[in-house]
Design a protein around this motif. Structure first.
Motif, PDB file in Angstrom:
ATOM      1  N   LYS A   8       0.633  -1.288   0.142  1.00  0.00           N
ATOM      2  CA  LYS A   8       0.022   0.066   0.060  1.00  0.00           C
ATOM      3  C   LYS A   8       1.071   1.138  -0.019  1.00  0.00           C
ATOM      4  O   LYS A   8       1.897   1.131   0.616  1.00  0.00           O
ATOM      5  CB  LYS A   8      -0.996   0.027   1.205  1.00  0.00           C
ATOM      6  CG  LYS A   8      -1.832  -1.075   1.223  1.00  0.00           C
ATOM      7  CD  LYS A   8      -2.825  -0.848   2.568  1.00  0.00           C
ATOM      8  CE  LYS A   8      -3.914  -1.979   2.479  1.00  0.00           C
ATOM      9  NZ  LYS A   8      -4.586  -2.181   3.898  1.00  0.00           N
ATOM     10  N   LEU A  37      -8.604  -7.350  -0.769  1.00  0.00           N
ATOM     11  CA  LEU A  37      -7.120  -7.381  -0.362  1.00  0.00           C
ATOM     12  C   LEU A  37      -6.284  -8.323  -1.038  1.00  0.00           C
ATOM     13  O   LEU A  37      -4.973  -8.530  -1.227  1.00  0.00           O
ATOM     14  CB  LEU A  37      -6.610  -7.448   1.002  1.00  0.00           C
ATOM     15  CG  LEU A  37      -7.513  -6.257   1.906  1.00  0.00           C
ATOM     16  CD1 LEU A  37      -7.084  -6.376   3.428  1.00  0.00           C
ATOM     17  CD2 LEU A  37      -6.862  -4.757   1.658  1.00  0.00           C
ATOM     18  N   GLN A  38      -6.956  -9.185  -2.061  1.00  0.00           N
ATOM     19  CA  GLN A  38      -6.360 -10.311  -2.564  1.00  0.00           C
ATOM     20  C   GLN A  38      -7.170 -10.403  -3.857  1.00  0.00           C
ATOM     21  O   GLN A  38      -8.320 -10.645  -3.851  1.00  0.00           O
ATOM     22  CB  GLN A  38      -6.598 -11.720  -1.675  1.00  0.00           C
ATOM     23  CG  GLN A  38      -5.927 -12.917  -2.204  1.00  0.00           C
ATOM     24  CD  GLN A  38      -6.144 -14.031  -1.154  1.00  0.00           C
ATOM     25  OE1 GLN A  38      -7.024 -14.282  -0.413  1.00  0.00           O
ATOM     26  NE2 GLN A  38      -5.162 -14.838  -1.036  1.00  0.00           N
ATOM     27  N   LEU A  49      -1.647  -9.747  -3.220  1.00  0.00           N
ATOM     28  CA  LEU A  49      -1.876  -9.431  -2.047  1.00  0.00           C
ATOM     29  C   LEU A  49      -1.753  -7.906  -1.893  1.00  0.00           C
ATOM     30  O   LEU A  49      -0.551  -7.489  -1.956  1.00  0.00           O
ATOM     31  CB  LEU A  49      -1.387 -10.168  -0.860  1.00  0.00           C
ATOM     32  CG  LEU A  49      -1.303 -11.789  -0.810  1.00  0.00           C
ATOM     33  CD1 LEU A  49      -0.431 -12.273   0.010  1.00  0.00           C
ATOM     34  CD2 LEU A  49      -2.881 -12.033  -0.617  1.00  0.00           C
ATOM     35  N   LEU A  50      -2.691  -7.325  -1.271  1.00  0.00           N
ATOM     36  CA  LEU A  50      -2.432  -5.885  -0.947  1.00  0.00           C
ATOM     37  C   LEU A  50      -2.053  -5.599   0.460  1.00  0.00           C
ATOM     38  O   LEU A  50      -3.080  -5.837   1.271  1.00  0.00           O
ATOM     39  CB  LEU A  50      -3.464  -4.852  -1.229  1.00  0.00           C
ATOM     40  CG  LEU A  50      -3.490  -3.425  -1.357  1.00  0.00           C
ATOM     41  CD1 LEU A  50      -2.099  -2.868  -2.206  1.00  0.00           C
ATOM     42  CD2 LEU A  50      -4.671  -2.558  -1.718  1.00  0.00           C
ATOM     43  N   VAL A  51      -0.969  -5.232   0.885  1.00  0.00           N
ATOM     44  CA  VAL A  51      -0.697  -5.118   2.294  1.00  0.00           C
ATOM     45  C   VAL A  51       0.178  -4.077   2.667  1.00  0.00           C
ATOM     46  O   VAL A  51       0.763  -3.321   1.945  1.00  0.00           O
ATOM     47  CB  VAL A  51       0.250  -6.496   2.821  1.00  0.00           C
ATOM     48  CG1 VAL A  51      -0.700  -7.720   2.381  1.00  0.00           C
ATOM     49  CG2 VAL A  51       1.523  -6.855   2.301  1.00  0.00           C
ATOM     50  N   ARG A  52       0.391  -3.720   3.967  1.00  0.00           N
ATOM     51  CA  ARG A  52       1.495  -2.623   4.539  1.00  0.00           C
ATOM     52  C   ARG A  52       2.566  -2.820   4.078  1.00  0.00           C
ATOM     53  O   ARG A  52       3.185  -4.066   3.790  1.00  0.00           O
ATOM     54  CB  ARG A  52       1.231  -2.585   5.949  1.00  0.00           C
ATOM     55  CG  ARG A  52       0.125  -2.032   6.471  1.00  0.00           C
ATOM     56  CD  ARG A  52       0.033  -0.549   6.677  1.00  0.00           C
ATOM     57  NE  ARG A  52      -1.132  -0.079   7.486  1.00  0.00           N
ATOM     58  CZ  ARG A  52      -0.976   0.397   8.731  1.00  0.00           C
ATOM     59  NH1 ARG A  52       0.243   0.546   9.010  1.00  0.00           N
ATOM     60  NH2 ARG A  52      -2.045   0.610   9.249  1.00  0.00           N
ATOM     61  N   GLN A  54       5.492  -2.676   5.108  1.00  0.00           N
ATOM     62  CA  GLN A  54       6.231  -3.461   6.241  1.00  0.00           C
ATOM     63  C   GLN A  54       6.060  -4.935   6.185  1.00  0.00           C
ATOM     64  O   GLN A  54       6.848  -5.749   6.927  1.00  0.00           O
ATOM     65  CB  GLN A  54       5.957  -2.927   7.713  1.00  0.00           C
ATOM     66  CG  GLN A  54       6.751  -1.414   7.898  1.00  0.00           C
ATOM     67  CD  GLN A  54       5.423  -0.591   7.810  1.00  0.00           C
ATOM     68  OE1 GLN A  54       4.663  -0.558   6.924  1.00  0.00           O
ATOM     69  NE2 GLN A  54       5.548   0.486   8.848  1.00  0.00           N
ATOM     70  N   ASP A  55       4.610  -5.292   5.966  1.00  0.00           N
ATOM     71  CA  ASP A  55       4.293  -6.583   5.804  1.00  0.00           C
ATOM     72  C   ASP A  55       4.481  -7.438   4.622  1.00  0.00           C
ATOM     73  O   ASP A  55       4.565  -8.614   4.631  1.00  0.00           O
ATOM     74  CB  ASP A  55       2.665  -6.445   6.074  1.00  0.00           C
ATOM     75  CG  ASP A  55       2.345  -6.263   7.320  1.00  0.00           C
ATOM     76  OD1 ASP A  55       3.047  -6.137   8.303  1.00  0.00           O
ATOM     77  OD2 ASP A  55       1.087  -5.973   7.631  1.00  0.00           O
ATOM     78  N   TYR A  59       5.058 -11.713   4.448  1.00  0.00           N
ATOM     79  CA  TYR A  59       4.392 -12.622   3.585  1.00  0.00           C
ATOM     80  C   TYR A  59       5.295 -13.255   2.608  1.00  0.00           C
ATOM     81  O   TYR A  59       5.317 -14.625   2.300  1.00  0.00           O
ATOM     82  CB  TYR A  59       3.416 -11.812   2.657  1.00  0.00           C
ATOM     83  CG  TYR A  59       1.995 -11.722   3.676  1.00  0.00           C
ATOM     84  CD1 TYR A  59       1.171 -12.472   3.639  1.00  0.00           C
ATOM     85  CD2 TYR A  59       2.076 -10.471   4.169  1.00  0.00           C
ATOM     86  CE1 TYR A  59      -0.011 -12.195   4.453  1.00  0.00           C
ATOM     87  CE2 TYR A  59       0.735 -10.048   4.905  1.00  0.00           C
ATOM     88  CZ  TYR A  59      -0.249 -10.940   4.936  1.00  0.00           C
ATOM     89  OH  TYR A  59      -1.376 -10.679   5.628  1.00  0.00           O
TER      90      TYR A  59
ATOM     91  N   TYR B 142       1.547  -5.396  10.674  1.00  0.00           N
ATOM     92  CA  TYR B 142       1.246  -3.935  10.791  1.00  0.00           C
ATOM     93  C   TYR B 142      -0.029  -3.584  10.488  1.00  0.00           C
ATOM     94  O   TYR B 142      -0.583  -2.465  10.800  1.00  0.00           O
ATOM     95  CB  TYR B 142       2.182  -3.052   9.887  1.00  0.00           C
ATOM     96  CG  TYR B 142       3.323  -3.050  10.669  1.00  0.00           C
ATOM     97  CD1 TYR B 142       4.013  -1.679  11.398  1.00  0.00           C
ATOM     98  CD2 TYR B 142       4.483  -3.948  10.474  1.00  0.00           C
ATOM     99  CE1 TYR B 142       5.157  -1.826  12.136  1.00  0.00           C
ATOM    100  CE2 TYR B 142       5.893  -3.800  11.123  1.00  0.00           C
ATOM    101  CZ  TYR B 142       6.026  -2.617  12.144  1.00  0.00           C
ATOM    102  OH  TYR B 142       7.296  -2.592  12.690  1.00  0.00           O
ATOM    103  N   GLY B 143      -0.911  -4.452   9.439  1.00  0.00           N
ATOM    104  CA  GLY B 143      -2.138  -4.334   9.236  1.00  0.00           C
ATOM    105  C   GLY B 143      -2.943  -5.252   8.553  1.00  0.00           C
ATOM    106  O   GLY B 143      -2.157  -6.319   8.278  1.00  0.00           O
ATOM    107  N   SER B 144      -3.934  -5.206   8.125  1.00  0.00           N
ATOM    108  CA  SER B 144      -4.938  -6.285   7.733  1.00  0.00           C
ATOM    109  C   SER B 144      -4.500  -7.514   8.201  1.00  0.00           C
ATOM    110  O   SER B 144      -4.222  -8.623   7.307  1.00  0.00           O
ATOM    111  CB  SER B 144      -4.559  -6.327   6.103  1.00  0.00           C
ATOM    112  OG  SER B 144      -5.142  -4.843   5.879  1.00  0.00           O
ATOM    113  N   LEU B 147      -5.619 -11.175   6.751  1.00  0.00           N
ATOM    114  CA  LEU B 147      -5.327 -11.821   5.604  1.00  0.00           C
ATOM    115  C   LEU B 147      -4.265 -13.047   6.019  1.00  0.00           C
ATOM    116  O   LEU B 147      -4.141 -13.842   5.351  1.00  0.00           O
ATOM    117  CB  LEU B 147      -4.128 -10.821   4.873  1.00  0.00           C
ATOM    118  CG  LEU B 147      -4.894 -10.125   3.665  1.00  0.00           C
ATOM    119  CD1 LEU B 147      -3.954  -9.181   3.152  1.00  0.00           C
ATOM    120  CD2 LEU B 147      -5.533 -11.109   2.508  1.00  0.00           C
TER     121      LEU B 147
END
Lengths: 215, 215
Positions: A8, A37-38, A49-52, A54-55, A59, B142-144, B147
């Motif tokens: 994101k 988000l997927q 996958l749409l993630v932060r 830092q994440d 994954y 950190y978010g979501s 998932l």
């Protein structure tokens, strides 16, 4: 199916354009009305996958995504166990030490010992000041790090700078650059070796595309 | 001048309404066009800082703000050295363990040893599973967080639940509640003892107002 973790924020648009150039369409993530988000690419070749930001490496480190796109700054701060495959060229910025323009400091070494340094990048900041042999107190913040010097909580900050506009607006000036950052392509190390779902072809395509647009 | 740290996000509106009831107007923070993170009340009695929820206790711990409003969840996770003064009543939610509705687990103790548990609340999650004597691997996100189970990265999550809508939309169900949370009033311990800027009067006013609106 191949899964790609996308960040994101500021790197998303360029990440999606790059994937489009290699035949994968995840532009639904750019639609403000989208809550998913997927999503699966219309050709059925890959999932994103749409993630932060830092994440993304989380994954990829756990193998839930075989590929990821994320800023070098995140990789430097978190040191995840992932394969670094390519510099994607976009998302250029730098991690810098900054102080108030009214301060007497003109380099990081001018900071008094035991100064407070506010940062979201606590590991990078700690490593940097240790390399200078200058003992400082790192104040971990999650956002709006520029408030540290403004409120008087910290003498300096270590923060990402792209245009420098935020620093200027807050009467701060850069003293030192810790490192420059751009978006990177990362992979789950095991997938990179066993090459499932034509992973290597996709990586080669992304690399070729990146080389084509590189300055 | 007295400084109050206020959290961005879900607790901001109620925090500002409560301060309005005791004569301090920081409603400029609710204006979407506002970019200032530090504003002075029109009466000149106090300054407010608008910061991330997790940063509120940092400003209060360092004495940069004498008062702060923040969720109990943040205080449980970070354990900052601040004085807890009052339960403000609003912002009710709970930190819960959740799993996929299709999973066979009906309580936290049903989770297999060494399950992965994704959470933003790594300390709370670790403490909870240690208290159950169930070894799990905490995956910090950190978010979501939802998932985690959807992608198969984790068997369970530990996350904040308010209405339960996010869980429902993602086919997750709550197994256990770790604790309930509401917004709290916190203070810099030293300020609370030496009472600068009529701090105690303001605290008494906020307490009276909170008691008046309590259910």
């Amino acid at each position: 199916m191949l899964t790609i973790a996308l960040p994101k924020g500021g790197l998303l648009n360029d990440s999606i354009q790059l994937l489009k150039a290699v035949g994968l369409d995840f532009s639904l993530f750019l639609d403000n009305a989208n809550r998913q988000l997927q999503i699966i690419d219309p050709t059925g070749r890959a999932t994103a996958l749409l993630v932060r930001a830092q994440d993304v490496p989380v994954y990829v480190e756990y193998g839930q995504a075989q590929l990821g796109m994320v800023g070098y700054d995140v990789l430097r701060e978190k040191k995840p166990a992932v394969a670094h495959l390519a510099d994607l060229g976009f998302g250029g910025c730098r991690l810098s030490v900054a102080v108030k323009t009214t301060s007497p400091y003109r380099s990081a070494l001018d900071l008094p010992a035991h100064s407070r340094v506010a940062s979201k990048y606590v590991n990078c900041a700690r490593d940097y000041f240790q390399s200078l042999d200058l003992p400082v107190e790192i104040v971990p913040l999650y956002g709006s790090v520029e408030l540290g010097p403004i409120t008087g909580m910290s003498e300096a900050i270590v923060d990402l700078v792209s245009t420098g506009k935020t620093l200027q607006e807050n009467n701060l000036m850069e003293l030192e650059v810790l490192f420059h950052s751009t978006a990177r392509l990362i992979a789950y190390p095991l997938s990179y070796r066993i090459n499932p779902y034509g992973l290597k072809d996709l990586i080669d395509q992304i690399r070729a595309e990146t080389a084509a647009i590189a300055p």
